[in-house]
Design an enzyme around this catalytic site. Structure first.
Site, PDB file in Angstrom:
ATOM      1  N   ARG A 187       0.850  -1.202   0.000  1.00 49.57           N
ATOM      2  CA  ARG A 187       0.000   0.000   0.000  1.00 49.57           C
ATOM      3  C   ARG A 187       0.879   1.243   0.000  1.00 49.57           C
ATOM      4  NH1 ARG A 187      -4.228  -0.862   4.770  1.00 49.57           N
ATOM      5  NH2 ARG A 187      -2.776   0.653   5.577  1.00 49.57           N
TER       6      ARG A 187
ATOM      7  N   ARG B  94       5.916  10.086   7.966  1.00 50.46           N
ATOM      8  CA  ARG B  94       4.863  10.168   8.988  1.00 50.46           C
ATOM      9  C   ARG B  94       5.465  10.172  10.396  1.00 50.46           C
ATOM     10  NH1 ARG B  94       1.018   5.486   8.141  1.00 50.46           N
ATOM     11  NH2 ARG B  94      -0.236   6.444   9.769  1.00 50.46           N
TER      12      ARG B  94
END
Ligand code: ADP
Length: 226
Positions: free
Chosen positions: A155, A166
């Site tokens: 993904r 992140r």
């Protein structure tokens, strides 16, 4: 409750409801609820959530203020995803003081290399959605879904560069908030959440809280003290 992406924060927040009085309150869940309702808050928040941007402080502060006076919060609550800015943290401390509560910060700490290894080793079947882990639950045939034979994919948000970005964002956002709480004298528990199963991590958190003299729920209205 604080924890980086991949630290298991959502799982722990749910498990902790078993030993900490009060509900698990996730501002992300509350906002998604408003979006599902198509109400004024939902309409204002929708595009920001879609873009992964924070909603304005005033909006989440108001949501939390309204929520913590509900009857199920009488004995406390677990806040997840809030505060996300120092301004929210300041408002939260004032709010807790005004309703006679004290705050405790739980920070789930997992070595970032472990998180990168775990998330970047995930593969998903684009057809049925089944998740595989190259290390702990690989498919029977490399790169192929066990259920329907579709080639597996990584993904986009599991790519190593995306994960590292992140984690960097999490640090930029969270370190100032943790420092703010430290300076304000709020007790801070740093929990190693990377070397044990979720139920063991949860038990460890409860044990540390009891050792610090915090009342925990055993079951129903029974409570224990250190
Ligand atoms: P994630 O951990 O994937 O960011 P959350 O469910 O905590 O998921 O939050 C989803 C989104 O909701 C955030 O990206 C942000 O847009 C909004 N949000 C949630 N909590 C806050 C908050 N305390 N302050 C501002 N925005 C928030």
């Amino acid at each position: 409750m604080f924890g980086s992406p991949g630290s298991g924060k959502g799982t722990q927040a749910k498990l902790l409801s078993q030993c900490i009085s009060g509900p698990h309150i996730s501002t992300g869940d509350m906002l998604r609820g408003h979006i599902a309702e198509h109400d004024e808050i939902g309409i204002a928040a929708q595009e920001l959530l879609k873009a992964g941007k924070l909603v304005p402080d005033d909006m989440v502060n108001a949501l939390v203020k309204q929520r913590v006076v509900d009857a199920d919060c009488d004995a406390g609550m677990i806040l997840d995803g809030y505060p996300r800015t120092v301004n929210q943290a300041r408002v939260l401390l004032e709010l807790l003081a005004s309703i006679g509560f004290r705050g405790i910060v739980l920070h789930l700490v997992v070595d970032y290399e472990k998180i990168v290894a775990r998330l970047s080793g995930r593969r998903q079947c684009p057809f049925c959605g089944t998740l595989y882990s190259l290390t702990t639950s690989p498919p029977k045939v490399a790169g192929i879904c066990d259920k329907d034979g579709t080639p597996l994919v990584t993904r986009e948000d599991d790519r190593e560069s995306v994960i590292r970005e992140r984690l960097r964002e999490y640090d930029l956002q969270t370190v100032p908030i943790l420092n703010f709480f430290k300076e304000a004298g709020v007790p801070l528990f740093e929990i190693d959440a990377g070397s044990a199963q979720p139920d063991q991590v949860s038990r460890k958190i409860c044990e540390e809280l009891v050792a610090a003299g915090i009342e925990l729920k055993v079951s129903g209205s029974q409570e224990i003290r250190a």
